[in-house]
Design a protein around this motif. Structure first.
Motif, mmCIF file in Angstrom:
data_model
loop_
_atom_site.group_PDB
_atom_site.id
_atom_site.type_symbol
_atom_site.label_atom_id
_atom_site.label_comp_id
_atom_site.label_asym_id
_atom_site.label_seq_id
_atom_site.Cartn_x
_atom_site.Cartn_y
_atom_site.Cartn_z
ATOM 1 N N ASP A 19 1.665 -5.967 -8.251
ATOM 2 C CA ASP A 19 3.017 -4.659 -8.911
ATOM 3 C C ASP A 19 3.914 -4.620 -7.790
ATOM 4 O O ASP A 19 5.853 -4.488 -8.986
ATOM 5 N N SER A 55 10.280 4.085 -4.201
ATOM 6 C CA SER A 55 10.282 4.654 -5.738
ATOM 7 C C SER A 55 11.505 3.396 -6.051
ATOM 8 O O SER A 55 11.894 2.239 -5.237
ATOM 9 N N GLU A 87 0.898 -1.401 -0.035
ATOM 10 C CA GLU A 87 -0.038 0.222 0.370
ATOM 11 C C GLU A 87 0.815 0.892 0.058
ATOM 12 O O GLU A 87 0.566 2.458 -0.066
ATOM 13 N N LYS A 88 1.950 1.348 0.824
ATOM 14 C CA LYS A 88 3.161 2.271 0.094
ATOM 15 C C LYS A 88 3.839 2.454 -0.849
ATOM 16 O O LYS A 88 4.652 1.644 -1.261
ATOM 17 N N PRO A 89 4.124 3.544 -1.434
ATOM 18 C CA PRO A 89 4.614 3.870 -2.568
ATOM 19 C C PRO A 89 5.964 3.724 -1.846
ATOM 20 O O PRO A 89 6.426 4.015 -0.892
ATOM 21 N N TYR A 132 10.265 3.160 4.715
ATOM 22 C CA TYR A 132 9.454 4.367 4.288
ATOM 23 C C TYR A 132 10.336 5.910 4.846
ATOM 24 O O TYR A 132 9.519 6.799 4.647
ATOM 25 N N ASN A 168 -2.015 -4.423 -6.060
ATOM 26 C CA ASN A 168 -0.611 -3.959 -5.642
ATOM 27 C C ASN A 168 0.769 -5.194 -5.329
ATOM 28 O O ASN A 168 1.530 -4.274 -5.067
#
Ligand code: 1GP
Length: 231
Positions: free
Chosen positions: A52, A22, A18-20, A215, A49
């Motif tokens: 992905d 990079s 759920e957390k983006p 994060y 998600n």
């Protein structure tokens, strides 16, 4: 075989789909020397998600495992599937309920040789997992040791997981769990945010799981890997 390799793993990064994150940060995590990347979380986990993130991690050779919290988000293609059994939940749904439903629905398709059942003992009353599972977290060292032993000796669980998600836990409880175990691997997760805490947890745990700091402070997260390179 990866299942046997798992018994040597000392350090895991846990990524929350759920957390983006990079591409650069993900590369740093996957190339860090960690033993494996675990994908999972307590809320907001979907098939989309998860698949992905798995496909992005697959650019690297690091083993990648899914920790399943929701039947709808199970994604084929992971190396192993970790299934939590929350031993101190007061709701049987989290002990055998959802598991029985999953076996009923998918039994013939479950790759049993890729399944690793984790005996969770959730110890931070304020974490999302404790709230969702309505876990009884007011446990002393003897309680925790008894849960660990119960999981290992009565249910033959290969992994006992002391979960302090979001806070660094009481190492006396980790020690008491460690001393009560003979063969199960002891996982510790929760609040590890630097090398020193990683080293402290590894005094007793066989495997540490590092999550949130990825994060909030990536360099510190990466530094935790050094704890296992020294042990
Ligand atoms: C969470 O145990 C893991 O399930 C790691 O905890 O996010 O606090 O590092 P943190």
């Amino acid at each position: 075989m990866i299942r046997n390799e798992m018994n040597q793993w000392k350090h895991l990064f846990k990524l929350d789909p759920e957390k983006p994150i990079s591409d650069e940060a993900l590369e740093a995590i996957c190339m860090s020397g960690t033993d494996a990347v675990m994908i999972g979380g307590s809320t907001g986990i979907t098939f989309e998600n998860t698949v992905d993130l798995l496909s992005r991690v697959r650019r690297y050779t690091v083993p990648c495992v899914q920790e399943i919290s929701d039947m709808e988000s199970i994604v084929p293609g992971f190396d192993l599937y970790f299934i939590p059994v929350v031993m101190n939940s007061t709701d049987s749904k989290w002990i055998t309920g959802l598991h029985q439903q999953a076996v009923k629905q998918y039994g013939h398709r479950i790759p049993w040789d890729q399944i690793v059942t984790e005996g969770y003992c959730i110890l931070n009353p304020d974490c999302t997992a404790a709230r969702i599972t309505d876990s009884h977290t007011a446990l002393d060292e003897k309680d925790v040791a008894a849960y660990a032993k119960l999981g290992e000796q009565m249910f033959h669980l290969p992994v006992i997981y002391l979960e302090y998600s979001g806070m660094f836990g009481d190492m006396d409880k980790v020690r008491s769990a460690a001393w009560s175990l003979e063969s199960a691997r002891l996982f510790y997760g929760g609040g590890i945010s630097n090398l020193e805490q990683a080293q402290q947890a590894l005094e007793y745990a066989d495997t540490i799981v590092v999550g949130n700091v990825i994060y909030t402070n990536l360099p510190s997260a990466l530094e935790t890997v050094r704890a296992v390179q020294r042990v």
